[in-house]
Design a protein around this motif. Sequence first.
Motif, PDB file in Angstrom:
ATOM      1  N   HIS A 139       0.833  -1.206   0.000  1.00  0.00           N
ATOM      2  CA  HIS A 139       0.000   0.000   0.000  1.00  0.00           C
ATOM      3  C   HIS A 139       0.865   1.252   0.000  1.00  0.00           C
ATOM      4  O   HIS A 139       1.890   1.298   0.665  1.00  0.00           O
ATOM      5  CB  HIS A 139      -0.908   0.028   1.235  1.00  0.00           C
ATOM      6  N   ARG A 140       0.406   2.235  -0.725  1.00  0.00           N
ATOM      7  CA  ARG A 140       1.054   3.566  -0.699  1.00  0.00           C
ATOM      8  C   ARG A 140       0.046   4.543  -0.107  1.00  0.00           C
ATOM      9  O   ARG A 140      -0.993   4.786  -0.696  1.00  0.00           O
ATOM     10  CB  ARG A 140       1.473   3.978  -2.109  1.00  0.00           C
ATOM     11  N   ILE A 141       0.394   5.069   1.070  1.00  0.00           N
ATOM     12  CA  ILE A 141      -0.540   5.908   1.812  1.00  0.00           C
ATOM     13  C   ILE A 141      -0.005   7.340   1.888  1.00  0.00           C
ATOM     14  O   ILE A 141       1.087   7.557   2.435  1.00  0.00           O
ATOM     15  CB  ILE A 141      -0.711   5.378   3.255  1.00  0.00           C
ATOM     16  N   PRO A 142      -0.770   8.294   1.349  1.00  0.00           N
ATOM     17  CA  PRO A 142      -0.346   9.707   1.471  1.00  0.00           C
ATOM     18  C   PRO A 142      -0.367  10.139   2.933  1.00  0.00           C
ATOM     19  O   PRO A 142      -1.275   9.764   3.682  1.00  0.00           O
ATOM     20  CB  PRO A 142      -1.404  10.466   0.658  1.00  0.00           C
ATOM     21  N   VAL A 143       0.646  10.914   3.323  1.00  0.00           N
ATOM     22  CA  VAL A 143       0.707  11.407   4.704  1.00  0.00           C
ATOM     23  C   VAL A 143       1.047  12.888   4.714  1.00  0.00           C
ATOM     24  O   VAL A 143       1.628  13.426   3.776  1.00  0.00           O
ATOM     25  CB  VAL A 143       1.770  10.673   5.562  1.00  0.00           C
ATOM     26  N   ARG A 144       0.659  13.486   5.801  1.00  0.00           N
ATOM     27  CA  ARG A 144       1.005  14.868   6.073  1.00  0.00           C
ATOM     28  C   ARG A 144       2.110  14.877   7.118  1.00  0.00           C
ATOM     29  O   ARG A 144       2.050  14.098   8.064  1.00  0.00           O
ATOM     30  CB  ARG A 144      -0.229  15.524   6.668  1.00  0.00           C
ATOM     31  N   LEU A 145       3.093  15.739   6.967  1.00  0.00           N
ATOM     32  CA  LEU A 145       4.196  15.805   7.925  1.00  0.00           C
ATOM     33  C   LEU A 145       4.089  17.054   8.767  1.00  0.00           C
ATOM     34  O   LEU A 145       3.698  18.109   8.267  1.00  0.00           O
ATOM     35  CB  LEU A 145       5.535  15.851   7.179  1.00  0.00           C
ATOM     36  N   GLN A 146       4.400  16.907  10.057  1.00  0.00           N
ATOM     37  CA  GLN A 146       4.586  18.104  10.866  1.00  0.00           C
ATOM     38  C   GLN A 146       5.711  17.865  11.864  1.00  0.00           C
ATOM     39  O   GLN A 146       6.045  16.721  12.162  1.00  0.00           O
ATOM     40  CB  GLN A 146       3.297  18.527  11.558  1.00  0.00           C
ATOM     41  N   ARG A 147       6.292  18.961  12.345  1.00  0.00           N
ATOM     42  CA  ARG A 147       7.357  18.843  13.333  1.00  0.00           C
ATOM     43  C   ARG A 147       6.780  18.322  14.630  1.00  0.00           C
ATOM     44  O   ARG A 147       5.701  18.738  15.044  1.00  0.00           O
ATOM     45  CB  ARG A 147       7.964  20.203  13.612  1.00  0.00           C
ATOM     46  N   ALA A 148       7.539  17.431  15.284  1.00  0.00           N
ATOM     47  CA  ALA A 148       7.134  16.951  16.607  1.00  0.00           C
ATOM     48  C   ALA A 148       8.413  16.720  17.389  1.00  0.00           C
ATOM     49  O   ALA A 148       9.183  15.822  17.064  1.00  0.00           O
ATOM     50  CB  ALA A 148       6.334  15.662  16.494  1.00  0.00           C
ATOM     51  N   GLY A 149       8.670  17.579  18.404  1.00  0.00           N
ATOM     52  CA  GLY A 149       9.909  17.476  19.168  1.00  0.00           C
ATOM     53  C   GLY A 149      11.093  17.671  18.233  1.00  0.00           C
ATOM     54  O   GLY A 149      11.138  18.634  17.474  1.00  0.00           O
ATOM     55  N   GLN A 150      12.030  16.699  18.258  1.00  0.00           N
ATOM     56  CA  GLN A 150      13.239  16.815  17.435  1.00  0.00           C
ATOM     57  C   GLN A 150      12.999  16.386  16.003  1.00  0.00           C
ATOM     58  O   GLN A 150      13.803  16.669  15.125  1.00  0.00           O
ATOM     59  CB  GLN A 150      14.352  15.923  18.010  1.00  0.00           C
ATOM     60  N   GLY A 151      11.910  15.653  15.771  1.00  0.00           N
ATOM     61  CA  GLY A 151      11.763  15.019  14.459  1.00  0.00           C
ATOM     62  C   GLY A 151      10.481  15.391  13.747  1.00  0.00           C
ATOM     63  O   GLY A 151       9.964  16.492  13.883  1.00  0.00           O
TER      64      GLY A 151
END
Length: 410
Positions: free
Chosen positions: A348-360
């Motif tokens: 499966h290829r799942i689109p994701v949204r990224l956001q900063r969380a702590g160091q990563g």
Amino acid sequence: LRRVTVGEALAAMAQFPVRTASIERVLLARLEGRVLAREVTAVEDVPCFDRSMVDGFAVRAAEVGRASPQQPVLLRIDGEVMMGAPPAGALEPGGAFVVPTGGAVPAGTTGVVKIEDTRVEGDRLYVLDGAHSADRITRARSDVTAGDVLFRAGRVLDPAALGLLAAAGVAHANAYVPPRIAVLVTGDELVESGRPLRLGQIRESNGTAVSAALNALGFEPQTGEIVPDDKDAFRQALRHALRTCDGAIISGGSSVGLRDFTPLIVGEAGEPGVVVHGVRARPGRPVLLAMIGDRPVIGLPGNPVSALVMFEALAKPMLLRMFDKTDETLPWRARLAEALEVEPDLEHRIPVRLQRAGQGLEATPLLGTSSQMHILAFADGIVIVPEGTSRVAPGSSIDVWPLTKLRTLR
Ligand code: AMP
Ligand code: MG
């Protein structure tokens, strides 16, 4: 459909030679975003001469090493270096030259004292701090030496690369001519932008999205009229595409429906023909990969998300072979924000949204169906869940693959 994995599909295609793009000599001013076809070597040293790093005075480092405000060292100002001009004369013992930042220091210079660390009275220079003067010279060739290989073939010329070429006196380079890739959009229901839409009709969008992706990767998309679900019209459109272009991308009609003609029409277009029809991956299962002579032909499913996801997964690596390149996209490492549950029978290829969380980074899956284009448009990248996995736990460390953005080929 005899389905293979995405990896197997690419391996199957790799057995067939693909035409490489032709090569042209391109002036520096026109190299932006182009793919180098040959290595490029520096024409000139950078810098070509020893330069001062600061505004100050060229000196002999050993003469000023002990200077302090209490015990200044007295030197004689023998001249001034002008920007862009060679120094008038060499540095004699007991002498100093005024030098601007970036100016050429006179022969014999082994240090530069900062203007703030001096006091000037006429042609008398009192050095109040002589420490570290030797560290304020940028040595000739410390950046680049003439003859150095700057870039190998395959490098895409981004701003820093272009800056380095300009600095090293490279006035032109051999780049690949953007290969022409036909974009064939099929479907009786499709209506192009600007025309009225009746009930049952669908706005054509894959042609626009795929053309943009091709452009971003350094190809020249060739679009035409929407092709109806009619064998003769399709046959004619593909024949024309293969006569005028180096490869083709077909959108729609790749599945097994009664009006899905891509497998038939591509199959009869020439040898070796259809190599892959169907992959064990979602979205994008009914994708078709073919080679007609040395021209790649990729049949993308019509669903807009499937089409772009398969473009990334299969069309991009296949087409990059025309530049003798492999796909060098690197993933981001992120933490999965929520559990992912999928059917384990497919990759499966799942689109994701990224956001900063702590160091990563934290990745939130965007769930929906493969006809919902907003899911992909709002995504930063894609997570690949391998076949055989039914659940990825929240907090898992995962790779997120960036989507092709404008001019982001590495
Ligand atoms: P197909 O692969 O031809 O069976 O199409 C699958 C679905 O994608 C259908 O709902 C089509 O209407 C839709 N579709 C096909 N081509 C396009 C396109 N170029 N733009 C937007 N939607 C499309
Ligand atoms: Mg269709």
